[in-house]
Design a protein around this motif. Sequence first.
Motif, PDB file in Angstrom:
ATOM      1  N   LEU A 230      46.313  85.054  32.114  1.00  0.00           N
ATOM      2  CA  LEU A 230      46.781  84.853  33.479  1.00  0.00           C
ATOM      3  C   LEU A 230      47.260  83.421  33.634  1.00  0.00           C
ATOM      4  O   LEU A 230      46.560  82.480  33.244  1.00  0.00           O
ATOM      5  CB  LEU A 230      45.654  85.123  34.470  1.00  0.00           C
ATOM      6  CG  LEU A 230      45.044  86.526  34.465  1.00  0.00           C
ATOM      7  CD1 LEU A 230      43.866  86.583  35.440  1.00  0.00           C
ATOM      8  CD2 LEU A 230      46.090  87.573  34.831  1.00  0.00           C
TER       9      LEU A 230
ATOM     10  N   ILE B   1      47.194  94.826  36.823  1.00  0.00           N
ATOM     11  CA  ILE B   1      47.366  94.258  35.469  1.00  0.00           C
ATOM     12  C   ILE B   1      46.731  95.174  34.431  1.00  0.00           C
ATOM     13  O   ILE B   1      46.422  94.758  33.315  1.00  0.00           O
ATOM     14  CB  ILE B   1      46.801  92.821  35.374  1.00  0.00           C
ATOM     15  CG1 ILE B   1      45.368  92.724  35.928  1.00  0.00           C
ATOM     16  CG2 ILE B   1      47.727  91.841  36.066  1.00  0.00           C
ATOM     17  CD1 ILE B   1      44.746  91.356  35.762  1.00  0.00           C
TER      18      ILE B   1
ATOM     19  N   GLU C 114      51.281  81.013  45.447  1.00  0.00           N
ATOM     20  CA  GLU C 114      50.916  81.253  44.052  1.00  0.00           C
ATOM     21  C   GLU C 114      50.078  80.071  43.575  1.00  0.00           C
ATOM     22  O   GLU C 114      50.454  78.918  43.764  1.00  0.00           O
ATOM     23  CB  GLU C 114      52.184  81.395  43.206  1.00  0.00           C
ATOM     24  CG  GLU C 114      51.930  81.781  41.775  1.00  0.00           C
ATOM     25  CD  GLU C 114      53.224  82.024  41.010  1.00  0.00           C
ATOM     26  OE1 GLU C 114      53.870  83.065  41.256  1.00  0.00           O
ATOM     27  OE2 GLU C 114      53.599  81.171  40.183  1.00  0.00           O
TER      28      GLU C 114
ATOM     29  N   ALA D  38      48.766  82.526  36.825  1.00  0.00           N
ATOM     30  CA  ALA D  38      48.601  82.225  38.246  1.00  0.00           C
ATOM     31  C   ALA D  38      48.199  83.481  38.992  1.00  0.00           C
ATOM     32  O   ALA D  38      48.480  84.606  38.556  1.00  0.00           O
ATOM     33  CB  ALA D  38      49.889  81.651  38.828  1.00  0.00           C
TER      34      ALA D  38
ATOM     35  N   TRP E 195      49.413  89.024  40.081  1.00  0.00           N
ATOM     36  CA  TRP E 195      49.175  88.004  39.062  1.00  0.00           C
ATOM     37  C   TRP E 195      50.473  87.678  38.336  1.00  0.00           C
ATOM     38  O   TRP E 195      51.351  88.526  38.213  1.00  0.00           O
ATOM     39  CB  TRP E 195      48.150  88.479  38.037  1.00  0.00           C
ATOM     40  CG  TRP E 195      46.854  88.920  38.628  1.00  0.00           C
ATOM     41  CD1 TRP E 195      46.534  90.172  39.071  1.00  0.00           C
ATOM     42  CD2 TRP E 195      45.697  88.113  38.865  1.00  0.00           C
ATOM     43  NE1 TRP E 195      45.247  90.199  39.561  1.00  0.00           N
ATOM     44  CE2 TRP E 195      44.704  88.941  39.436  1.00  0.00           C
ATOM     45  CE3 TRP E 195      45.389  86.766  38.627  1.00  0.00           C
ATOM     46  CZ2 TRP E 195      43.449  88.474  39.795  1.00  0.00           C
ATOM     47  CZ3 TRP E 195      44.133  86.300  38.965  1.00  0.00           C
ATOM     48  CH2 TRP E 195      43.178  87.148  39.555  1.00  0.00           C
ATOM     49  N   ARG E 196      50.560  86.445  37.860  1.00  0.00           N
ATOM     50  CA  ARG E 196      51.646  86.082  36.953  1.00  0.00           C
ATOM     51  C   ARG E 196      51.037  85.871  35.582  1.00  0.00           C
ATOM     52  O   ARG E 196      50.081  85.102  35.424  1.00  0.00           O
ATOM     53  CB  ARG E 196      52.366  84.823  37.431  1.00  0.00           C
ATOM     54  CG  ARG E 196      53.444  84.338  36.450  1.00  0.00           C
ATOM     55  CD  ARG E 196      54.446  83.428  37.128  1.00  0.00           C
ATOM     56  NE  ARG E 196      53.838  82.240  37.692  1.00  0.00           N
ATOM     57  CZ  ARG E 196      53.535  81.127  37.012  1.00  0.00           C
ATOM     58  NH1 ARG E 196      53.761  81.076  35.688  1.00  0.00           N
ATOM     59  NH2 ARG E 196      52.995  80.084  37.615  1.00  0.00           N
ATOM     60  N   MET E 197      51.578  86.595  34.596  1.00  0.00           N
ATOM     61  CA  MET E 197      51.041  86.545  33.245  1.00  0.00           C
ATOM     62  C   MET E 197      51.847  85.587  32.363  1.00  0.00           C
ATOM     63  O   MET E 197      53.033  85.354  32.592  1.00  0.00           O
ATOM     64  CB  MET E 197      51.074  87.937  32.607  1.00  0.00           C
ATOM     65  CG  MET E 197      50.316  89.008  33.347  1.00  0.00           C
ATOM     66  SD  MET E 197      48.525  88.850  33.219  1.00  0.00           S
ATOM     67  CE  MET E 197      48.270  89.032  31.449  1.00  0.00           C
ATOM     68  N   LYS E 198      51.181  85.040  31.359  1.00  0.00           N
ATOM     69  CA  LYS E 198      51.843  84.287  30.302  1.00  0.00           C
ATOM     70  C   LYS E 198      51.211  84.752  28.999  1.00  0.00           C
ATOM     71  O   LYS E 198      50.090  84.373  28.668  1.00  0.00           O
ATOM     72  CB  LYS E 198      51.662  82.787  30.492  1.00  0.00           C
ATOM     73  CG  LYS E 198      52.423  81.963  29.446  1.00  0.00           C
ATOM     74  CD  LYS E 198      52.299  80.472  29.716  1.00  0.00           C
ATOM     75  CE  LYS E 198      53.092  79.666  28.693  1.00  0.00           C
ATOM     76  NZ  LYS E 198      52.976  78.205  28.939  1.00  0.00           N
TER      77      LYS E 198
ATOM     78  N   ILE F  80      48.765  85.442  42.565  1.00  0.00           N
ATOM     79  CA  ILE F  80      49.722  85.524  43.669  1.00  0.00           C
ATOM     80  C   ILE F  80      48.961  85.986  44.907  1.00  0.00           C
ATOM     81  O   ILE F  80      48.356  87.063  44.919  1.00  0.00           O
ATOM     82  CB  ILE F  80      50.856  86.495  43.341  1.00  0.00           C
ATOM     83  CG1 ILE F  80      51.574  86.053  42.055  1.00  0.00           C
ATOM     84  CG2 ILE F  80      51.842  86.587  44.500  1.00  0.00           C
ATOM     85  CD1 ILE F  80      52.519  87.091  41.489  1.00  0.00           C
TER      86      ILE F  80
ATOM     87  N   GLU G  15      48.190  78.341  40.339  1.00  0.00           N
ATOM     88  CA  GLU G  15      47.982  78.272  38.897  1.00  0.00           C
ATOM     89  C   GLU G  15      46.564  77.774  38.590  1.00  0.00           C
ATOM     90  O   GLU G  15      45.975  77.017  39.363  1.00  0.00           O
ATOM     91  CB  GLU G  15      49.014  77.349  38.254  1.00  0.00           C
ATOM     92  CG  GLU G  15      50.446  77.840  38.377  1.00  0.00           C
ATOM     93  CD  GLU G  15      51.431  76.937  37.653  1.00  0.00           C
ATOM     94  OE1 GLU G  15      51.039  75.789  37.322  1.00  0.00           O
ATOM     95  OE2 GLU G  15      52.579  77.360  37.426  1.00  0.00           O
TER      96      GLU G  15
END
Length: 419
Positions: free
Chosen positions: A235, A265, A244, A237, A228-231, A239, A246
Amino acid sequence: MTAKHVVVCGGGVVGLFCAYYLKAAGHDVTVLEKHSTNDDSCASGSAGYISPSHVIPLAAPGVIGLGLKWMLQSRSPFYVKPRMDRELIRWGWHFLRSCSQANVSRGAPVLAELCLRSRSLFLDFDRRMNNRIELRQKGLLNLCKTQQMLDHEAQVLAKLANELGVEAKVLNARETSAVESGTDLDVVGSIYFPNDAHLTPQLVLRVLTEELKNQGVIFRFDTTVQGWRMKGNQLAAVITTDKEIEADEFVLAGGAWSPAIVDNIGLRLPMQAGKGYSLTLPASPLSLTTSLICAEKRVAVTPMGRTLRFGGTMEISGINSQIRPERVQQIIESAISYFPRLRISDFDGVKPWCGLRPVSPDGLPYIGRFGRIPNLIAACGHAMLGLTLAPVTGQMVAEIVSAKVRHFSSNALSPDRFA
């Protein structure tokens, strides 16, 4: 309402119904599925029950003692493979604590309401799909070979079901044969649930997938979640092995694989894979119309068109597709003991199927947002009720994403309840 892009991680029956109701609510939906198709998902080889009768959670008083007894028998309905596994030990501790009357008192009303609501949604879906899923409203018979089992089922299961608004009738052998006259039965009686139904699960998966594609839902098969891509605390996005992706919201509907999907995560979701087996006879030797459960042996029997499916066992042995011949044999021998017309030779050449049910420690599914990651919604952990509860789970997820007033909500379903 602002339309959102929602990624559903899992293309089994729960994930598909999540996509169905999300799309109906006006959202853009992408479904990720690790396999090349969803034809062999956990639901596909199931008994096909729509079961308001299943009101007692798996974790109930007496289960531990019975489980310990069965664990010593290689052909028993319940088996836990002993192994040094941290997640199994953690799950087992929570399961032990949940095997109580308090858990039944808390969980049974929740399951009853969910099951009854989901049955109504299935009927509506069947009408919309022009009856293509072979939904049969014929009820379910819990067959009992002994008076002791019939008395137990009457005092525990039937009594509780009726108290919760799920109709249950205690029948003797003659009355049981009047409901199911398609074959001879070697039983003393049964518990009859007239509002249960059954269907052919492969048709549900096929029809749902086709309908969703026609509505513009994007499917990505052969796609595994890798991270996962965190902000911030959300979340941004997912992966995957492909790319990837969004999205605004993410739905965890990965069945028994769900804990591994969110492990990196920092989310811990106690769950074990409960392997079930089934055998489907291509030409039924019995003229059955109702779905059946052989109560003492925990074997399910379901007529599906011209075929007849036998299923059972709960094997906690990790994520694997190994088929244990002795457990398949247990299903066959158990079924024969209830049906005098059935022969071992009827199963010659029938290939056994197995699937992994996602089992939570208390027998209730995980449905709702994670507190630590608020745009991640759990829709997993349904154990043997994945097919039954798929529509109501999808409806609940769509209501959460759309911030609508919910038809049903309960803290008992929170994915954070064991955190």
